[in-house]
Design an enzyme around this catalytic site. Structure first.
Site, PDB file in Angstrom:
ATOM      1  N   ASP A   1      43.058  77.242  19.933  1.00 27.41           N
ATOM      2  CA  ASP A   1      41.647  77.024  20.274  1.00 27.41           C
ATOM      3  C   ASP A   1      40.708  77.328  19.116  1.00 27.41           C
ATOM      4  O   ASP A   1      39.495  77.136  19.240  1.00 27.41           O
ATOM      5  CB  ASP A   1      41.252  77.897  21.477  1.00 27.41           C
TER       6      ASP A   1
ATOM      7  N   PHE B   1      64.979  66.035  33.817  1.00 25.81           N
ATOM      8  CA  PHE B   1      63.553  65.769  34.054  1.00 25.81           C
ATOM      9  C   PHE B   1      62.939  65.050  32.855  1.00 25.81           C
ATOM     10  O   PHE B   1      63.308  65.302  31.710  1.00 25.81           O
ATOM     11  CB  PHE B   1      62.832  67.102  34.278  1.00 25.81           C
TER      12      PHE B   1
ATOM     13  N   ASP C   1      39.576  75.937  27.215  1.00 27.09           N
ATOM     14  CA  ASP C   1      41.027  75.864  27.296  1.00 27.09           C
ATOM     15  C   ASP C   1      41.422  76.146  28.739  1.00 27.09           C
ATOM     16  O   ASP C   1      40.622  76.654  29.526  1.00 27.09           O
ATOM     17  CB  ASP C   1      41.627  76.897  26.337  1.00 27.09           C
TER      18      ASP C   1
ATOM     19  N   LYS D   1      64.556  67.704  43.118  1.00 26.01           N
ATOM     20  CA  LYS D   1      63.195  68.211  43.343  1.00 26.01           C
ATOM     21  C   LYS D   1      62.273  67.489  42.361  1.00 26.01           C
ATOM     22  O   LYS D   1      62.674  67.139  41.246  1.00 26.01           O
ATOM     23  CB  LYS D   1      63.126  69.724  43.135  1.00 26.01           C
TER      24      LYS D   1
END
EC number: 7.6.2.1
Length: 1193
Positions: free
Chosen positions: A820, A538, A392, A561
């Site tokens: 995980d 964004f 991970d 940005k």
């Protein structure tokens, strides 16, 4: 059984709120979870079934049954049943203990308390008693008990903030919002108790990012999507309270659907030993047939002469039947080739290795007082054979803490570091004091910056610097509030944004507050309010965000940005010179592993903006091609930008990550990164870890959205890698598995250069399909580095399974979060990091520790030693027992094939348990070929384990041949020496008992000398056990042959006085000496010549260790290299689309500041742990290898 069948056929779920009777008819699972394997009723049958899957255990059970038949048994049954029961019991106790801790963990989770609406009242209820349809109240910082439909919350418009670290590894806050019709329920318990909406939705599945359903309530229907659902495993943040209706519970939740099943893991050595036991049994059958046939022939030709003396009934004596019985008798006698003590010893050795891991102080993390822990004792030697590591990223490779490190403003770098005359980094804290920021409540005291020039430029009023910091304070999605102490607290959706806004705040441009129409900041002590005219949000395609504001002077400005590769294309031509400088600076930042953003602005004409804004309003109102029209307008206004500079933020790597990855790569271990983060972030970390470099021949990016696109991208990548002459099968398997593996290994060796593969989650979903996955695997295995981005927990497990199944390689998965768990359970070895994301990964793992860097020591030291010791143990054990047992075979030709044992029965019983058990245990537990430091310094020593060189079928046959030779020497040398010989006292010494004592004594001495030769690392324990075992043998021998013991048990100890008589003869000792020399000298000569003529790397290092009496010289450290050979973007921005719409709509604005929420505030910038971590300097990020050890092999 019925329930499981019902669940498997579930096509859709129907849930009615506050109606248990209605929901119970569907037999939905309750909220209790089970990660354990057994219960009280199933433990015994399941555990015994698992244990008797071991061929050896089944073999010993078969022998026990044979020994219960008196006609064929020449050994008593207790010699087998006692050790067999001991092994079964020890293994069962260990398995029960492991499962007890799983039960304990399950109970801790199942007994957590949650507030449930029952009979019109909120009552505390255990999680396991929560049912589908219940309405639950959650409070700030609480874990979510089940998958919920959000009904209402303390925030405006039914919003709530959640952290999904347990699901996808991301600590960014995410927003969920309730339907407007349910958000009106608020906290009114009576109205919530009367809520009787019916949800019809998808059946339980493992898709974390999708949900489809419909809520029917008050004669109207409302569509539901993922934004309305809060999943189990999430944590409620920055929200005082919320109410939710349980949709999925327990095993049906998406978290549990993504958790793999607990699997019974066995090492490759275990599987090989199963095969060898079958071979040995076949070998014994062959020996038994030979001896049984010999008995039949002997009975028919010679045995008739003895019948008159033995009173045999001629009609009952059949040579064939006698040979049949003799066959089974010899099977019992020769079974000690694989004694049950072998498996007892293996378990003891593994237990010892596990304790060494637990006790290793070099794997103890003092920061959290966390030691390494071996949570299983059965897989240690597999740690020395790892070929693939699946890791991970967030929280495993990185600390997930963003800090503002550097910036470039108007062509000048302002850095938190300075360089000395040799252009080498120095420790700033020793040479220069950090910038002293003004002392007020608004400054974040944990922020440090060491370049005083930036502060001087701010004080001098540099307009470019002011505009740069003003942009950082205005262009973001951060929310602010004041806590009870009057401190300014930021709620951040992206940790990158938090780092930038905090930096601006410390340099005097403080973001104070926002409304849907305004942004208020404090510029060097002056409060300024900007009118927010537009928010250009964004997304992953735009890779930038912009705001359009009107300042108090009436000027309209666009601040933007984003990724430099995108933003530089939007610049005005007049920026050419500045662009060159800034581009070089960004390359330099990216080369240091920093996450970069380009910063630019544009002055807008009032008339032009009004026309543009009118077109934007029309586009927002359009029904056709709305998104395309909006994107086009964004492109139109975001042009002719003026470049200000760039920012560089560090996502701190954990200490020692670069050194660990470099070392593991030298050990020929391939590291694949499987992360839920977006592509740019993962690539950036890949460069920071030196997994990706500019020196690579090519980096293949697979980002297709359809199976056809993915297949074509894989084909092109393979053509690029292999060349045009290679033909491909397009995923169809042409060869048998063995032939394919051989072909793959040949191809892998022919590929020259370093390549990397980067693939997105949506592309991976298509690539894992049956007709494409072979192409994916072939390409990936040819690459030095593989990075999988935006992958789900299930996809992580699928990738691990793909490599396990088709590469026949030993795999290790390492992670720190619940996302995980699937891959940790799927891999041969699962490692959990006890990090920031809870303990789910640790609880599902085989080994756990606190820092990624400890993986290097776990594999290169403990793993290699465990494999080395286990292999030496097995080689010696098989040799010893072949030498011990096959003497019976030679003796059979001289005793009329009568199944007479050549040794005293007590010697047979005690040989493996007492006389030779402790020396081999000492070697198996303590032996080492080279020191731990040399194991770390020379990672190439790890390769024999990967190639399985130290114990395999060839090694077994060598040990078998060695044992056969020793057994023949042990039998024929004493036989020849005693044939027709009288002792010193004139008496005959060639009797059976004297012969047995001589051979037994020779055997004990020979195997003791052999283990002394095999021992590489001597300890006091080795000396005591080896020489003490010989002394123990003689002590027991004289006791058992004494008059006293014979007087007490005359039937059991018939060798009275023999030891005293035989061992006082000089000729007997000469025979023992000759036998020992004949058995050992060929081995000594062979090993001497092998080490002298064909030394291995281990032999060379061992000789070097002996020669170097003094301390090892300090190794020079390799300076950190920068990626400067080609233009690379360090852009990485952990941001989500949609926050701009929330801000401009005002949905996430509070009417007034509510009282502070209880518990810890979830911000990266107001927490003690963040302060402590930020203050720590990450050191030793460069490999510590000496210059003569190159990274490329």
């Amino acid at each position: 059984m019925f329930c499981s069948k019902k669940k498997s056929l579930e096509l859709e779920r129907i849930v009615k709120a506050n109606d248990c009777e209605y929901n119970e008819k569907f037999q939905y699972a309750d909220n209790r979870i089970h990660t354990s394997k057994y219960n009280i009723l199933t433990f015994l049958p399941i555990n015994l079934f698992e244990q008797f899957q071991r061929v050896a255990n089944a073999y010993f059970l078969f022998l026990l049954i044979l020994q219960l038949i008196p006609e064929i048994s020449s050994l008593t049954w207790f010699t087998t049943i006692v050790p067999l029961v001991l092994v079964i019991t020890m293994t069962a106790v260990k398995d029960a203990t492991d499962d007890y801790f799983r039960h304990k963990s399950d109970n801790q989770v199942n007994n957590r308390q949650s507030e449930v609406l029952i009979d019109g009242k909120l009552q505390n209820e255990k999680w396991m008693n929560v049912k589908v349809g219940d309405i639950i109240k959650l409070e700030n910082n609480q874990f979510v008990a089940a998958d919920l439909l959000l009904l209402s919350s303390s925030e405006p418009h039914g919003l709530c903030y959640i952290e999904t670290a347990e699901l996808d590894g991301e600590t960014n806050l995410k927003v969920r919002h309730a339907l407007s019709v349910t958000s009106e329920l608020g906290t009114d318990i009576s109205r919530l108790a009367k809520f009787d909406g019916i949800v019809v939705c998808e059946a339980p599945n493992n898709k974390l990012d999708k949900f489809m359903g419909v809520l029917s309530w008050n004669d109207s229907k409302h569509s539901l999507d993922n934004k309305k659902i809060i999943l189990r495993g999430c944590v409620l943040r920055n929200t005082s309270w919320c109410f939710g209706m349980v949709i999925f519970a327990g095993p049906d939740t998406k978290l549990m659907q993504n958790s793999g099943k607990t699997k019974f893991k066995r090492t490759s050595i275990d599987r090989l030993m199963n095969t060898l036991v079958l071979w040995i049994f076949g070998f014994l059958v062959c020996l038994g047939i030979i001896l049984g046939t010999g008995n039949s022939i002997w009975e028919s030709q010679v045995g008739d002469q003895f019948r008159m003396f033995l009173f045999w009934n001629e009609r009952e004596k059949n040579p064939v039947f006698s040979g049949f019985l003799t066959f089974w008798s010899y099977i019992i006698i020769l079974n000690t080739v694989v004694p049950i003590s072998l498996y007892v010893s293996v378990e003891v050795i593994r237990l010892g290795h596990s304790y060494f891991i637990n006790w290793d102080r070099k794997m103890y993390y003092s920061g959290k007082a966390t030691p390494a822990e071996a949570r299983t004792t059965t897989l240690n030697e597999e740690l020395g054979q790892i070929e693939y590591v699946f890791s991970d990223k967030t929280g495993t490779l990185t600390q997930n803490i963003m800090t503002f490190k550097k910036c470039s403003i108007n062509g000048r770098i302002y850095a938190g570091e300075v360089h000395d005359d040799l252009a080498q980094k120095t420790d700033i804290t020793k040479k220069k004091e950090p910038v002293d920021f003004p002392v007020n409540l608004r400054v974040d005291r944990t922020f440090e910056f060491f370049d005083h020039h930036l502060m001087e430029c701010i004080k001098l009023g540099d307009p470019k610097v002011h505009e740069f910091l003003r942009l950082l304070a205005l262009c973001h999605t951060v929310m602010s509030e004041e806590n009870s102490a009057g401190q300014l607290v930021y709620q951040v959706q992206s940790p990158d944004e938090g780092a930038l806004v905090t930096a601006a705040r410390n340099f005097g441009f403080i973001f104070k507050s926002r409304t849907p129409e305004t942004i208020t900041i404090e510029e060097l002590g002056t409060r300024v309010t900007y009118q927010l005219l537009a928010f250009l949000d964004f997304n992953n395609i735009r890779k930038r965000m912009s705001v359009i504001v009107r300042n108090p002077e009436g000027q309209i400005k666009l601040y933007s940005k984003g990724a430099d590769t995108i933003l530089f294309e939007k610049l005005h031509p007049s920026n050419e010179d500045l662009l060159t400088f800034t581009s070089d600076h960004i390359s330099e930042f990216a080369g240091e592993g920093l996450r970069t953003l380009a910063i630019a602005y544009r002055d807008l004409d009032d008339k032009y903006f009004k026309e543009w804004h009118k077109m934007l309003e029309d586009a927002n109102a359009a029904t056709d091609e709305r998104d395309e029209r909006i994107a086009g307008l964004y492109e139109e206004i975001e042009r002719d930008l003026m470049l200000l500079g760039a920012t560089a933020v560090e996502d701190k790597l954990q200490e020692g990550v670069i050194e660990t990855i470099t070392s593991l790569s030298l050990a020929n271990i391939k590291i694949w990164v499987l992360t839920g983060d977006k592509q740019e972030t993962a690539i950036n970390i890949g460069y920071a870890c030196n997994m990706l470099t500019d020196d690579m021949n090519d980096v293949f990016i697979i980002a297709g959205n359809t199976a056809v696109e993915v297949r074509e991208e894989l084909r092109k990548a393979k053509e690029n890698l292999f060349g045009q002459n290679r033909s491909f099968s397009n995923g169809h398997v042409v060869f048998e598995k063995k032939q394919q593996l051989e072909l793959d290994s040949v191809v892998e060796e022919t590929v020259t250069g370093d390549y990397a593969l980067i693939i997105n989650g949506h592309s991976l979903a298509h690539a894992l399909e049956s007709d494409v996955k072979n192409d994916l695997l072939e390409l990936a295995c040819m690459c030095k580095t593989v990075v999988c981005c935006r992958v789900t927990p299930l996809q992580k497990a699928q990738v691990v399974e793909l490599v396990k199944k088709h590469r026949n390689a030993v795999t290790l998965a390492i992670g720190d979060g619940a996302n995980d768990v699937g891959m940790i359970k799927s891999a041969h070895i699962g490692v959990g990091i006890s990090g920031q994301e809870g303990l789910q990964a640790v609880l599902a793992s085989d080994y756990s520790f606190a820092q990624f860097r400890y993986l290097q020591r776990l594999l290169l030291v403990h793993g290699r030693w465990s494999y080395f010791r286990m292999c030496k143990f097995l080689c010696y054990f098989f040799y010893k027992n072949f030498a011990f047992t096959l003497v019976h075979f030679w003796f059979g030709f001289f005793c009329g094939f009568s199944a007479q044992t050549v040794y005293d029965q007590w010697f047979i019983t005690l040989f493996n348990i007492v006389y030779t058990s402790l020396p081999v245990l000492a070697m198996g537990i303590f032996d080492q070929d080279v020191s731990d430091q040399n194991s770390m310094d020379y990672p190439q020593l790890y390769k024999p384990g990967q190639l399985n060189l130290l114990f395999n079928k060839r090694k077994f046959f060598i040990c078998m041949a060695h044992g056969i030779y020793t057994s023949s020497a042990l039998f024929f040398i004493p036989y020849g020496a005693f044939y027709g010989v009288a002792g010193e006292d004139g008496q005959h010494i060639a009797d059976y008992q004297s012969f047995a004592v001589t051979m037994a004594t020779s055997l004990v001495i020979v195997v003791s000398v052999q283990i002394a030769l095999d021992t590489s690392y001597w300890t006091v324990i080795n000396h005591v056990f080896i020489w003490g075992s010989i002394a123990t043998y003689f002590s027991i021998l004289f006791i058992m042959h004494s008059n006293g013991i014979f007087g007490i048990f005359p039937d059991q100890f018939s060798f009275v006085g023999n030891a005293r008589h035989s061992l006082t003869q000089k000729c007997v000792w000469l025979v023992i000496l000759l036998t020992t020399v004949a058995s050992v000298m060929p081995v000594v000569a062979f090993r001497y010549l092998k080490v002298d003529l064909f030394p291995t790397l281990s032999d060379q290092i061992r000789q070097w260790q002996k020669a170097q009496k003094k301390a090892r010289p300090l190794q020079s450290r390799r300076p950190q290299t920068r990626r400067s050979s080609s233009r690379k973007s360090g852009y990485a921005f952990a941001h989500q689309e949609g926050y701009g719409e929330l801000i401009t709509s005002g949905k996430n604005m509070r009417a007034k500041n509510p009282p502070p929420t209880s518990g810890l505030e979830k911000t990266l910038y107001n927490s003690t742990s963040w302060i402590e971590n930020l203050c720590k300097k990450t050191t030793d990020t460069v490999s510590g290898f000496s210059q003569d050890k190159t990274v490329k092999l």
